[in-house]
Design a protein around this motif. Structure first.
Motif, PDB file in Angstrom:
ATOM      1  N   THR A  18      30.115  43.533  40.210  1.00  0.00           N
ATOM      2  CA  THR A  18      29.098  44.316  39.507  1.00  0.00           C
ATOM      3  C   THR A  18      28.616  45.476  40.382  1.00  0.00           C
ATOM      4  O   THR A  18      28.449  46.608  39.901  1.00  0.00           O
ATOM      5  CB  THR A  18      27.916  43.401  39.126  1.00  0.00           C
ATOM      6  OG1 THR A  18      28.416  42.338  38.309  1.00  0.00           O
ATOM      7  CG2 THR A  18      26.845  44.163  38.381  1.00  0.00           C
ATOM      8  N   ALA A  19      28.393  45.181  41.663  1.00  0.00           N
ATOM      9  CA  ALA A  19      27.948  46.227  42.589  1.00  0.00           C
ATOM     10  C   ALA A  19      28.943  47.380  42.622  1.00  0.00           C
ATOM     11  O   ALA A  19      28.557  48.561  42.661  1.00  0.00           O
ATOM     12  CB  ALA A  19      27.754  45.635  43.984  1.00  0.00           C
ATOM     13  N   GLU A  20      30.229  47.051  42.586  1.00  0.00           N
ATOM     14  CA  GLU A  20      31.252  48.104  42.630  1.00  0.00           C
ATOM     15  C   GLU A  20      31.119  49.067  41.447  1.00  0.00           C
ATOM     16  O   GLU A  20      31.290  50.277  41.601  1.00  0.00           O
ATOM     17  CB  GLU A  20      32.660  47.485  42.648  1.00  0.00           C
ATOM     18  CG  GLU A  20      33.113  47.071  44.031  1.00  0.00           C
ATOM     19  CD  GLU A  20      32.956  48.193  45.066  1.00  0.00           C
ATOM     20  OE1 GLU A  20      33.430  49.318  44.805  1.00  0.00           O
ATOM     21  OE2 GLU A  20      32.328  47.951  46.112  1.00  0.00           O
ATOM     22  N   ARG A  21      30.810  48.513  40.258  1.00  0.00           N
ATOM     23  CA  ARG A  21      30.622  49.381  39.082  1.00  0.00           C
ATOM     24  C   ARG A  21      29.427  50.316  39.274  1.00  0.00           C
ATOM     25  O   ARG A  21      29.464  51.474  38.856  1.00  0.00           O
ATOM     26  CB  ARG A  21      30.376  48.538  37.828  1.00  0.00           C
ATOM     27  CG  ARG A  21      31.587  48.354  36.956  1.00  0.00           C
ATOM     28  CD  ARG A  21      32.541  47.389  37.558  1.00  0.00           C
ATOM     29  NE  ARG A  21      33.635  47.040  36.654  1.00  0.00           N
ATOM     30  CZ  ARG A  21      34.475  46.049  36.909  1.00  0.00           C
ATOM     31  NH1 ARG A  21      34.365  45.341  38.026  1.00  0.00           N
ATOM     32  NH2 ARG A  21      35.449  45.783  36.057  1.00  0.00           N
TER      33      ARG A  21
ATOM     34  N   SER B 211      25.562  41.813  26.463  1.00  0.00           N
ATOM     35  CA  SER B 211      26.433  40.757  25.963  1.00  0.00           C
ATOM     36  C   SER B 211      26.672  39.762  27.099  1.00  0.00           C
ATOM     37  O   SER B 211      26.317  40.013  28.237  1.00  0.00           O
ATOM     38  CB  SER B 211      27.756  41.355  25.480  1.00  0.00           C
ATOM     39  OG  SER B 211      28.337  42.095  26.528  1.00  0.00           O
ATOM     40  N   GLY B 212      27.290  38.631  26.779  1.00  0.00           N
ATOM     41  CA  GLY B 212      27.713  37.713  27.822  1.00  0.00           C
ATOM     42  C   GLY B 212      26.771  36.562  28.091  1.00  0.00           C
ATOM     43  O   GLY B 212      25.680  36.459  27.523  1.00  0.00           O
ATOM     44  N   SER B 213      27.243  35.693  28.970  1.00  0.00           N
ATOM     45  CA  SER B 213      26.578  34.434  29.301  1.00  0.00           C
ATOM     46  C   SER B 213      25.733  34.577  30.565  1.00  0.00           C
ATOM     47  O   SER B 213      25.607  35.667  31.128  1.00  0.00           O
ATOM     48  CB  SER B 213      27.652  33.364  29.545  1.00  0.00           C
ATOM     49  OG  SER B 213      28.286  33.618  30.798  1.00  0.00           O
ATOM     50  N   HIS B 214      25.198  33.454  31.025  1.00  0.00           N
ATOM     51  CA  HIS B 214      24.433  33.451  32.280  1.00  0.00           C
ATOM     52  C   HIS B 214      25.286  33.921  33.457  1.00  0.00           C
ATOM     53  O   HIS B 214      24.753  34.433  34.442  1.00  0.00           O
ATOM     54  CB  HIS B 214      23.931  32.019  32.544  1.00  0.00           C
ATOM     55  CG  HIS B 214      22.826  31.943  33.559  1.00  0.00           C
ATOM     56  ND1 HIS B 214      21.596  32.527  33.363  1.00  0.00           N
ATOM     57  CD2 HIS B 214      22.755  31.348  34.778  1.00  0.00           C
ATOM     58  CE1 HIS B 214      20.816  32.282  34.410  1.00  0.00           C
ATOM     59  NE2 HIS B 214      21.490  31.584  35.283  1.00  0.00           N
ATOM     60  N   GLU B 215      26.583  33.754  33.364  1.00  0.00           N
ATOM     61  CA  GLU B 215      27.470  34.104  34.484  1.00  0.00           C
ATOM     62  C   GLU B 215      28.310  35.338  34.172  1.00  0.00           C
ATOM     63  O   GLU B 215      29.483  35.440  34.558  1.00  0.00           O
ATOM     64  CB  GLU B 215      28.341  32.898  34.832  1.00  0.00           C
ATOM     65  CG  GLU B 215      27.536  31.690  35.288  1.00  0.00           C
ATOM     66  CD  GLU B 215      26.763  31.919  36.595  1.00  0.00           C
ATOM     67  OE1 GLU B 215      27.182  32.778  37.397  1.00  0.00           O
ATOM     68  OE2 GLU B 215      25.728  31.247  36.801  1.00  0.00           O
ATOM     69  N   VAL B 216      27.673  36.300  33.506  1.00  0.00           N
ATOM     70  CA  VAL B 216      28.331  37.553  33.135  1.00  0.00           C
ATOM     71  C   VAL B 216      28.848  38.305  34.366  1.00  0.00           C
ATOM     72  O   VAL B 216      29.753  39.132  34.259  1.00  0.00           O
ATOM     73  CB  VAL B 216      27.354  38.397  32.287  1.00  0.00           C
ATOM     74  CG1 VAL B 216      26.147  38.816  33.099  1.00  0.00           C
ATOM     75  CG2 VAL B 216      28.024  39.586  31.630  1.00  0.00           C
ATOM     76  N   TRP B 217      28.314  37.995  35.546  1.00  0.00           N
ATOM     77  CA  TRP B 217      28.822  38.598  36.803  1.00  0.00           C
ATOM     78  C   TRP B 217      30.308  38.302  36.991  1.00  0.00           C
ATOM     79  O   TRP B 217      31.031  39.118  37.569  1.00  0.00           O
ATOM     80  CB  TRP B 217      28.066  38.039  38.006  1.00  0.00           C
ATOM     81  CG  TRP B 217      26.599  37.966  37.794  1.00  0.00           C
ATOM     82  CD1 TRP B 217      25.899  36.909  37.281  1.00  0.00           C
ATOM     83  CD2 TRP B 217      25.640  39.002  38.043  1.00  0.00           C
ATOM     84  NE1 TRP B 217      24.561  37.222  37.200  1.00  0.00           N
ATOM     85  CE2 TRP B 217      24.373  38.492  37.677  1.00  0.00           C
ATOM     86  CE3 TRP B 217      25.721  40.300  38.557  1.00  0.00           C
ATOM     87  CZ2 TRP B 217      23.205  39.242  37.803  1.00  0.00           C
ATOM     88  CZ3 TRP B 217      24.556  41.036  38.683  1.00  0.00           C
ATOM     89  CH2 TRP B 217      23.320  40.508  38.306  1.00  0.00           C
ATOM     90  N   PHE B 218      30.744  37.136  36.494  1.00  0.00           N
ATOM     91  CA  PHE B 218      32.163  36.779  36.562  1.00  0.00           C
ATOM     92  C   PHE B 218      32.928  37.262  35.326  1.00  0.00           C
ATOM     93  O   PHE B 218      34.081  37.645  35.414  1.00  0.00           O
ATOM     94  CB  PHE B 218      32.350  35.255  36.641  1.00  0.00           C
ATOM     95  CG  PHE B 218      31.812  34.621  37.900  1.00  0.00           C
ATOM     96  CD1 PHE B 218      32.513  34.718  39.100  1.00  0.00           C
ATOM     97  CD2 PHE B 218      30.615  33.920  37.894  1.00  0.00           C
ATOM     98  CE1 PHE B 218      32.036  34.119  40.258  1.00  0.00           C
ATOM     99  CE2 PHE B 218      30.125  33.325  39.047  1.00  0.00           C
ATOM    100  CZ  PHE B 218      30.833  33.429  40.235  1.00  0.00           C
TER     101      PHE B 218
ATOM    102  N   ALA C  82      31.319  44.902  34.144  1.00  0.00           N
ATOM    103  CA  ALA C  82      31.037  46.249  33.633  1.00  0.00           C
ATOM    104  C   ALA C  82      29.824  46.223  32.707  1.00  0.00           C
ATOM    105  O   ALA C  82      28.963  47.109  32.760  1.00  0.00           O
ATOM    106  CB  ALA C  82      32.254  46.806  32.900  1.00  0.00           C
ATOM    107  N   ALA C  83      29.745  45.205  31.871  1.00  0.00           N
ATOM    108  CA  ALA C  83      28.627  45.123  30.920  1.00  0.00           C
ATOM    109  C   ALA C  83      27.304  44.904  31.651  1.00  0.00           C
ATOM    110  O   ALA C  83      26.302  45.557  31.344  1.00  0.00           O
ATOM    111  CB  ALA C  83      28.862  43.992  29.913  1.00  0.00           C
ATOM    112  N   ILE C  84      27.291  44.008  32.621  1.00  0.00           N
ATOM    113  CA  ILE C  84      26.013  43.740  33.288  1.00  0.00           C
ATOM    114  C   ILE C  84      25.627  44.909  34.197  1.00  0.00           C
ATOM    115  O   ILE C  84      24.427  45.228  34.334  1.00  0.00           O
ATOM    116  CB  ILE C  84      26.022  42.370  34.025  1.00  0.00           C
ATOM    117  CG1 ILE C  84      24.620  42.018  34.534  1.00  0.00           C
ATOM    118  CG2 ILE C  84      27.028  42.313  35.152  1.00  0.00           C
ATOM    119  CD1 ILE C  84      23.594  41.828  33.446  1.00  0.00           C
TER     120      ILE C  84
END
Lengths: 243, 243, 243
Positions: free
Chosen positions: C22-25, C220-227, C231-233
């Motif tokens: 996520t940081a990379e995005r 969008s996504g779940s609690h673990e959207v980082w995985f 891009a979305a988070i």
């Protein structure tokens, strides 16, 4: 990608044929998909006497006849009543239960226990006037069930519905345990624009949380997303059904 | 595709001009769209004395002046008060009511009855200090109303707002019947990121379910999606407004 | 577009490394991003004795060591406890607090006060058997935390988790004021498929509304959207963190 066996169980007023467009999307992804029509919704079925147990037994017969194993059993709406009972009758054939804006009963409840009183009053009147078969008035269908369709699709889909045996809404379900205690893995797919039940007495979280630990999957679309966006509901079912 | 007549009714602090970008999208789809500015929000209007009935009468005048028929009447936010009253005053010109994150009053309620007490307290103070006109402090606008905008758009949109006649928030509405009993077809569009009202005292389902049978449509975006994503809200309005 | 400094604070069982994608995005959009690992989740940390105050102090140390200013401080899940305390310890370095499906405590509450009793009972047992370190059973992780992943990713992500110091869930937080009174700007990002907490005892609006005025952003996504969808988070965090 793993390929699986899916059985899609239709809701009230539908047959398996209305789920075909969705099944095709899943088949294109390599899955095996069956869309049986439950007892009570087949041409010539006795709408006055077919009950919930008959519908569930007809589903079990279908699973046995095709010798299906490791089934992802998907129930839509009323189909949630039927798959819940089926999980009791033949758990050994099932890998996972997937509820799609579907009823999750407690032992001894009937479908009518789970809908707002104004629906029950409406259904009582319609069934009394139609020999035990219930239909949905078009304005309710169009506004609350298939709200994401244009007018032409709403009418076309309505024309495919069949009178539904009201006894299946009135029969208390036999369950050996609450669904939360059922050891099968479970998922709940929630279509965000589903307004077939009012949100304050709705599908999720009111009914979904009766499953205990379950996988939650959202989908776009209305209660009748099978007509309005088969690709979206197929993708959601795959997310819900995979290991 | 059928083409229809839409009248878009703005919310507090806005004029019809702020809905133009959305109207253009609907016009590009073949629809006829009017965006009148209500009495009380026009340059030179008496902010101290213009009330809810004045605003509604000005909308009726506009419909009559243009001899509009079969109107899909769309109200945003405060505009929901105005279209509800208009449905009582000239139902014969209307084909459907569409509420977009809009207030749905019961007979005799005012807008202030439907917002959290901390808003009313804030508005009371601002209006008392400004001759009966109320404005929204920028931090509330930026964080809770236009949360999906970047900082530049949030400021630019804020600069277009006009002082709003507070009397329109205080006047009890005259309605011959609850909106649930109004025989016109009704829709409710809910923007998922709308946080102008706290969700626990929010638009949907708290206010939407006052409509009785209605068509539910979701949209992305905030309360001010007219500025941040006119294409999305235009598409949602078309879904909500079509037959 | 303005570029900002973000510090992403991981949840329980994670380290900063899991937020790297996520940081990379965000870095690709020009932002400066740090992903520190909190005391208690580093290799060799004392899982039996590290508490909430230790974790928060380690974050403050990191901010000071890198002399960060005008920080958008982003906390995920348990990270919400840590950033809330950090806002008390060094507000002068912070520009905004961003909670991502994160706990928002009241003064004197601990994390365990904010989760359903069946979680606390489970955690108590696991920690007692593991020297004060708590882990999440795989079925809960797979169904309720990373529900939007396929089976392979769910397993791969699970293998990266580390035992978490349970004391950080039990320690009451020290806060000089409720977070609603904290004068820093605040945002809440809500991933729509997050079911790590049951929705009826969930993140939003139950915990988000404790922030007082805040900016609401959906993802969008779940609690673990980082995985599952970095891009979305990342996009949601930028919407939440910008001025």
């Amino acid at each position: 990608m793993a390929t699986n066996t899916y059985v899609l169980v239709h809701g009230a007023w539908h047959t398996g044929a209305e789920l075909d467009a969705t099944a095709e999307r899943l088949r294109a992804r390599g899955h095996t998909v069956h869309c049986p029509t439950l007892a009570g919704n087949r041409p010539g079925d006795d709408r006055a006497r077919t009950g919930l147990e008959d519908a569930a037994r007809s589903l079990v017969d279908d699973l046995e006849q095709h010798q299906l194993q490791q089934v992802r059993l998907v129930g839509h709406s009323y189909g949630g009543m039927v798959i819940s009972r089926t999980a009791d009758l033949c758990p050994q054939r099932l890998a996972r239960l997937v509820y799609v804006n579907a009823f999750v009963p407690q032992p001894g409840e009937c479908l009518n226990d789970l809908v707002p009183p104004h629906y029950t009053a409406l259904f009582d009147g319609v069934a009394a006037a139609n020999g035990g078969a219930v239909m949905l008035p078009f304005p309710i269908w169009r506004e609350a069930f298939i709200n994401d369709a244009d007018g032409a699709l709403a009418q076309q889909a309505f024309d495919r519905l069949n009178p539904h045996p009201y006894k299946t809404f009135q029969d208390p379900i036999t369950l050996s345990q609450p669904m939360a205690a059922c050891p099968l893995p479970k998922s709940y797919v929630n279509c965000r624009m589903d307004s077939a039940l009012p949100q304050s007495l709705g599908w999720h979280p009111r009914l979904s949380e009766r499953l205990g630990l379950f996988r939650y999957i959202e989908c776009s679309g209305s209660h009748e997303v099978w007509f309005t966006d088969p690709a979206a509901i197929a993708a959601a079912i795959e997310q819900a059904g995979r290991d």
